[in-house]
Write a protein that holds these residues in place. Structure first.
Motif, PDB file in Angstrom:
ATOM      1  N   GLN A   1       0.823  -1.213   0.000  1.00  0.00           N
ATOM      2  CA  GLN A   1       0.000   0.000   0.000  1.00  0.00           C
ATOM      3  C   GLN A   1       0.858   1.264   0.000  1.00  0.00           C
ATOM      4  N   SER A   2       2.050   1.169   0.597  1.00  0.00           N
ATOM      5  CA  SER A   2       2.908   2.360   0.695  1.00  0.00           C
ATOM      6  C   SER A   2       3.536   2.740  -0.656  1.00  0.00           C
ATOM      7  N   VAL A   3       3.457   1.848  -1.627  1.00  0.00           N
ATOM      8  CA  VAL A   3       4.013   2.149  -2.957  1.00  0.00           C
ATOM      9  C   VAL A   3       2.969   2.971  -3.698  1.00  0.00           C
ATOM     10  N   ASN A   4       2.970   4.264  -3.463  1.00  0.00           N
ATOM     11  CA  ASN A   4       1.860   5.059  -4.003  1.00  0.00           C
ATOM     12  C   ASN A   4       2.298   6.427  -4.516  1.00  0.00           C
ATOM     13  N   ASN A   5       3.576   6.561  -4.778  1.00  0.00           N
ATOM     14  CA  ASN A   5       4.066   7.866  -5.231  1.00  0.00           C
ATOM     15  C   ASN A   5       4.120   7.901  -6.758  1.00  0.00           C
ATOM     16  N   PRO A   6       3.231   8.679  -7.390  1.00  0.00           N
ATOM     17  CA  PRO A   6       3.205   8.674  -8.853  1.00  0.00           C
ATOM     18  C   PRO A   6       4.482   9.246  -9.475  1.00  0.00           C
ATOM     19  N   VAL A   7       5.202  10.079  -8.725  1.00  0.00           N
ATOM     20  CA  VAL A   7       6.423  10.673  -9.283  1.00  0.00           C
ATOM     21  C   VAL A   7       7.490   9.599  -9.476  1.00  0.00           C
ATOM     22  N   THR A   8       7.638   8.714  -8.500  1.00  0.00           N
ATOM     23  CA  THR A   8       8.641   7.660  -8.656  1.00  0.00           C
ATOM     24  C   THR A   8       8.099   6.513  -9.515  1.00  0.00           C
ATOM     25  N   ALA A   9       6.772   6.373  -9.549  1.00  0.00           N
ATOM     26  CA  ALA A   9       6.202   5.299 -10.367  1.00  0.00           C
ATOM     27  C   ALA A   9       6.319   5.612 -11.853  1.00  0.00           C
ATOM     28  N   LEU A  10       6.201   6.889 -12.208  1.00  0.00           N
ATOM     29  CA  LEU A  10       6.121   7.249 -13.635  1.00  0.00           C
ATOM     30  C   LEU A  10       7.285   6.713 -14.473  1.00  0.00           C
ATOM     31  N   PRO A  11       8.536   6.966 -14.084  1.00  0.00           N
ATOM     32  CA  PRO A  11       9.613   6.439 -14.943  1.00  0.00           C
ATOM     33  C   PRO A  11       9.644   4.909 -14.989  1.00  0.00           C
ATOM     34  N   ARG A  12       9.271   4.265 -13.900  1.00  0.00           N
ATOM     35  CA  ARG A  12       9.223   2.792 -13.919  1.00  0.00           C
ATOM     36  C   ARG A  12       8.139   2.318 -14.887  1.00  0.00           C
ATOM     37  N   ILE A  13       6.962   2.930 -14.755  1.00  0.00           N
ATOM     38  CA  ILE A  13       5.855   2.527 -15.629  1.00  0.00           C
ATOM     39  C   ILE A  13       6.204   2.847 -17.081  1.00  0.00           C
ATOM     40  N   GLU A  14       6.895   3.960 -17.267  1.00  0.00           N
ATOM     41  CA  GLU A  14       7.266   4.353 -18.621  1.00  0.00           C
ATOM     42  C   GLU A  14       8.185   3.316 -19.263  1.00  0.00           C
ATOM     43  N   GLN A  15       9.130   2.817 -18.493  1.00  0.00           N
ATOM     44  CA  GLN A  15      10.036   1.801 -19.017  1.00  0.00           C
ATOM     45  C   GLN A  15       9.280   0.490 -19.270  1.00  0.00           C
ATOM     46  N   TYR A  16       8.346   0.198 -18.393  1.00  0.00           N
ATOM     47  CA  TYR A  16       7.597  -1.047 -18.526  1.00  0.00           C
ATOM     48  C   TYR A  16       6.640  -0.992 -19.722  1.00  0.00           C
ATOM     49  N   THR A  17       6.036   0.164 -19.957  1.00  0.00           N
ATOM     50  CA  THR A  17       5.119   0.265 -21.091  1.00  0.00           C
ATOM     51  C   THR A  17       5.885   0.060 -22.396  1.00  0.00           C
ATOM     52  N   CYS A  18       7.146   0.478 -22.422  1.00  0.00           N
ATOM     53  CA  CYS A  18       7.991   0.227 -23.595  1.00  0.00           C
ATOM     54  C   CYS A  18       8.231  -1.267 -23.762  1.00  0.00           C
ATOM     55  N   LEU A  19       8.481  -1.941 -22.645  1.00  0.00           N
ATOM     56  CA  LEU A  19       8.672  -3.397 -22.703  1.00  0.00           C
ATOM     57  C   LEU A  19       7.406  -4.084 -23.228  1.00  0.00           C
ATOM     58  N   LEU A  20       6.258  -3.656 -22.711  1.00  0.00           N
ATOM     59  CA  LEU A  20       4.997  -4.237 -23.193  1.00  0.00           C
ATOM     60  C   LEU A  20       4.863  -4.020 -24.701  1.00  0.00           C
ATOM     61  N   GLY A  21       5.248  -2.833 -25.150  1.00  0.00           N
ATOM     62  CA  GLY A  21       5.186  -2.537 -26.576  1.00  0.00           C
ATOM     63  C   GLY A  21       6.043  -3.503 -27.380  1.00  0.00           C
TER      64      GLY A  21
END
Ligand SMILES: *[C@@H]1O[C@H](CO)[C@@H](O)[C@H](O)[C@H]1NC(C)=O
Ligand SMILES: *[C@@H]1O[C@H](CO)[C@@H](O)[C@H](O)[C@H]1NC(C)=O
Ligand SMILES: *[C@@H]1O[C@H](CO)[C@@H](O)[C@H](O)[C@H]1NC(C)=O
Length: 535
Positions: free
Chosen positions: A472-492
């Protein structure tokens, strides 16, 4: 405005660089320790080994052997490596609460993934895939940040995704594609909203005329199709739960079997208003037989019977129903109660646990203990339901068909991943949080079919996947954004048309021909020259 935007992007870029100093894993594991050594990987000499004889795990290993190395022709100088996959049990029973935990230890010479179950091993294979890094300039693979130790397990046992194939029929092969993407994101339930007022596309051998309400004679899921979907999902540790939404949303049922429906000509102008006739034994006999057939292809303990948005006015317009109500001294809630009671009996004979939307609870129906309730409309109802002792699934604010899920305004189109990320199932729930066993993203499909599905669902649902898996504590969109960004590239790069969330560069191989970037009939070179007048 522009300078603020530029400043934000600069900030994000800096964060991305800082974040680039740690393994990029989505959803973020419960525990992640890492070092600063990089291990070179030779894709031609990389093996996944296991002593397990599980067929499911065998399929998953073969799949990830391909997914670990997406780019061809990389340098092959590094020594051979083996990922040893150890599972304590080969049991392949998949059920709510099955152990999905796993541990990864990656040192210079030794790579180990251990899990109690084959399903935990599948989750670990996905995480391991994300530890492998590709450098397009050197054309080389490595595992950076070793030694790595990951100890991981999900926050919630029910991490669902609702697929609506009633508003638009989705071809079976596309459902398989959806399952790929869900598996990558560690979702573990495909809630299949199969039928609705506008179509009935599930083959029934007992009641073959139901599929008169399919959009097209071949727009039907046969028993074989369903079995393929269920089996394919199982190779990702994903349970498939069918939804037959009753007694409302049943206009399509009446196309082949008009006697099933209440007669309400005034309400019938809107097909969504039609409802099953609750007064006839015929109705319950029909449901008993149909659901008995469906449980032969849907093995899961849970069976979703909808229950949302029943238009009582349709019942009230049918004189025979009014007569029956009078005879029994029933008001409208009594009718809904009667209907749900009959349904409980039917599901009991079929050894299925009822899953339903929250509406009957709100209407005052006494819900059978043990029923699992999915909440779509508000957090306050979640609170009431968990306080009443029911287990709950939260879908509130995870409606992917909404552009504006929390009435927030964002500058970028569909930048709603932030809202989804912020929507914790425990938000504003002050008591009995333990009764929340998870949640579901819902892709209602009025305006979605297989051509725009991926781009509507991803990358936004990555945020939901992390919310349901990570602490639940993993909730900071600022630190999540670059991770998600890299992951969305992987999904692509894996063929899921998951777009970016900010300006950056997603490396794709030159011959990348993902689902949306492939020309239907590429022009041969001489024609290109000719068209351009360069002969
Ligand atoms: C299905 O519909 C056809 C008419 O289209 C009818 O002849 C047949 O009896 C119906 N079958 C059942 C099982 O209701
Ligand atoms: C009923 O379902 C439960 C849970 O899925 C299962 O463990 C049990 O074996 C089933 N019982 C029968 C009689 O099929
Ligand atoms: C939760 O409660 C706060 C105030 O107590 C309110 O501002 C917020 O809108 C609520 N969130 C949701 C999602 O209901």
């Amino acid at each position: 405005m522009k300078s603020i935007t530029l400043f934000l992007f600069a900030l994000i870029a800096i964060i991305a660089i800082v974040n680039g100093q740690s393994p990029n894993i989505v959803p973020l594991p419960q525990s992640l320790n890492y070092g600063s050594t990089s291990v070179s990987v030779n894709p031609a000499a990389f093996k996944i080994a296991t002593t397990s004889s599980s067929t499911l795990l065998g399929v998953a290993i073969k799949r990830y052997q391909g997914l670990f190395f997406l780019f061809d022709g990389a340098v092959q100088t590094a020594p051979a490596l083996t990922l040893n996959v150890q599972v304590a049990s080969d049991n392949e029973d998949l059920y709510l609460g099955v152990d999905e935990s796993y541990t990864i230890v990656a040192n210079t010479g030794s790579l180990t993934l251990s899990a109690n179950t084959v399903f935990g091993a599948m989750r670990g294979l996905e995480t391991f895939a994300q530890l492998i890094s590709y450098d397009p300039i050197g054309n080389a693979y490595s595992i950076p940040y070793t030694p790595i130790k990951i100890v991981d397990s999900p926050r919630f046992p029910w991490r669902g995704f609702m697929v609506d194939s009633a508003r638009h029929f989705l071809p079976k092969n596309f459902i398989l594609h959806i399952i790929d993407a869900l598996g990558f994101n560690k979702f573990n339930v495909l809630h299949w909203h199969l039928v609705d007022a506008v179509s009935f596309s599930v083959q029934s051998t007992t009641y073959p005329n139901l599929t008169k309400a399919a959009y097209f004679p071949t727009a039907i899921y046969t028993h074989d199709d369903i079995e393929e979907v269920v089996a394919y999902a199982k190779t990702y540790g994903i349970r498939v739960i069918p939804e037959f939404d009753i007694p409302g949303h049943t206009g399509s049922w009446g196309v082949g079997y008009p006697e099933l429906l209440a007669s309400c000509p005034n309400y019938a102008a809107n097909v969504n208003n039609l409802a099953l006739n609750p007064s006839l034994p015929y109705t319950y006999n029909f449901l008993q037989n149909l659901f008995a057939e469906m449980t032969t292809v849907f093995p899961d303990e849970y069976f979703h019977v909808g229950g949302d948005e029943v238009v009582f006015g349709c019942w009230q317009e049918d004189p025979s129903i009014v007569q029956w109500m009078n005879n029994n001294n029933f008001n409208l809630v009594d009718v809904e109660q009667y209907f749900e009671d009959q349904l409980d009996t039917i599901l009991g004979t079929l050894n299925r646990t009822k899953l339903m939307w929250n509406d009957p609870f709100q209407n005052g129906v006494n819900i059978k203990p043990g029923t699992l309730i999915q909440i779509w409309d508000s957090y306050s109802i979640v609170q009431q339901i968990v306080d009443a002792g029911f287990k709950a699934l939260v879908s509130t604010t995870w409606y992917l068909d909404k552009q504006d899920p929390a009435n927030n305004i964002h500058y970028e189109w569909q930048d709603t991943w932030r809202d989804f990320y912020a929507a914790d199932p425990y938000n504003n729930i002050t008591t009995n949080q333990d009764n929340i066993i998870g949640g579901e993203a819902c892709m209602w499909a009025e305006q979605v079919h297989q051509l725009n599905w991926d781009v509507r669902v991803w990358p936004r649902s990555i945020a939901i996947a992390e919310r349901l898996w990570s602490d639940q504590s993993v909730n900071n969109p600022v630190t999540a954004l670059p991770r998600i960004e890299q992951y969305t590239c992987l999904l692509g790069n894996r063929g899921v048309a998951s777009g970016p969330l900010m300006p950056d560069f997603c490396y794709m191989s030159n011959d990348f021909s993902g689902p949306l970037v492939k020309a239907i009939d590429p022009l041969p070179k001489h024609l290109i020259k000719k068209i351009l007048g360069k002969n």
